[in-house]
Design a protein around this motif. Structure first.
Motif, mmCIF file in Angstrom:
data_model
loop_
_atom_site.group_PDB
_atom_site.id
_atom_site.type_symbol
_atom_site.label_atom_id
_atom_site.label_comp_id
_atom_site.label_asym_id
_atom_site.label_seq_id
_atom_site.Cartn_x
_atom_site.Cartn_y
_atom_site.Cartn_z
ATOM 1 N N LEU A 83 0.823 -1.210 0.000
ATOM 2 C CA LEU A 83 0.000 0.000 0.000
ATOM 3 C C LEU A 83 0.857 1.260 0.000
ATOM 4 N N GLU A 84 1.925 1.258 0.779
ATOM 5 C CA GLU A 84 2.800 2.426 0.844
ATOM 6 C C GLU A 84 3.395 2.760 -0.519
ATOM 7 N N ILE A 85 3.652 1.730 -1.306
ATOM 8 C CA ILE A 85 4.306 1.931 -2.601
ATOM 9 C C ILE A 85 3.308 2.246 -3.708
ATOM 10 N N CYS A 86 2.202 1.507 -3.764
ATOM 11 C CA CYS A 86 1.316 1.614 -4.933
ATOM 12 C C CYS A 86 0.179 2.612 -4.781
ATOM 13 N N ARG A 87 -0.200 2.955 -3.556
ATOM 14 C CA ARG A 87 -1.390 3.790 -3.370
ATOM 15 C C ARG A 87 -1.291 5.172 -4.025
#
Length: 228
Positions: free
Chosen positions: A149-153
């Motif tokens: 989530l931290e990378i793709c959001r």
């Protein structure tokens, strides 16, 4: 003309422009031929909406990934469309007659199809290209979902930009289909504007939900690690 421009500009979609145009002509012709029969029966209306949903889910899944996880694209689409369409009908904002519910459902399905496709592709691209950052987050104690989530959001959330731009510029840059259609049908500009506003707000809500759910599905690895 579009195909020629795409070919001359080496955009790689010259043939797709032609096939998409021909496909649209055939599909609209088929819909025009059966729509009068469909709207006369509640069962036929429900079946037609389910057919549109199935096509939207299949198309989004194929665009996001070629793997078996593509069927997960059906989840964000129904998550976006069902509550919004249900709220509009239950609140009396729109009629449940086929002639009304089918086009509204089609607009919402189309918007969620686009949002799911864009969010899914961006999410998987980010997770693939920034794999090292995901592993670094895992080493810091993040769960796989939290790290993803931290990378793709941030990137996947850009799927909402087209809907936001359309809503912000309506009446100034564009005159959407519902507005123009009602004017051509004899409605007053005020009535057409109210209907178009309802459609735009509903579409934005549905796409926001679809984008959120798509990001969650991607973060949980349901689509697969990368687009094939």
């Amino acid at each position: 003309m579009g195909a020629v421009v795409a070919w001359l500009g080496r955009l790689g979609h010259g043939r797709a422009v032609v096939t998409a145009s021909l496909r649209a002509a055939v599909q609209l012709g088929a819909v025009s031929a059966v729509i009068a029969w469909v709207i006369a029966s509640s069962a036929a209306v429900a079946g037609f909406i389910l057919l549109m949903y199935g096509v939207a889910a299949f198309t989004a899944g194929r665009r996001v990934t070629r793997g078996r996880g593509g069927w997960w694209a059906a989840v964000p689409i129904v998550a976006g469309v069902a509550p919004v369409l249900g709220a509009l009908a239950a609140g009396g904002v729109i009629s449940t007659k086929g002639v009304v519910i089918i086009p509204v459902a089609g607009i919402l399905l189309g918007g969620c199809l686009t949002a799911t496709t864009l969010a899914g592709r961006r999410a998987l691209d980010e997770l693939t290209q920034r794999r090292g950052e995901v592993e670094a987050a895992l080493s810091l104690g993040f769960t796989p979902r939290e790290a993803a989530l931290e990378i793709c959001r941030p990137a996947a959330a850009q799927a909402l930009v087209p809907a936001l731009d359309q809503t912000r510029t309506v009446g100034l840059v564009t005159l959407p289909g519902a507005f123009v259609g009602m004017l051509l049908g004899g409605a007053s500009p005020v009535q057409a504007g109210i209907v178009q506003l309802v459609v735009l707000v509903a579409l934005l809500a549905a796409e926001a939900v679809a984008t959120l759910v798509t990001i969650e599905v991607a973060a949980r690895g349901r689509f697969g690690a990368a687009r094939q």
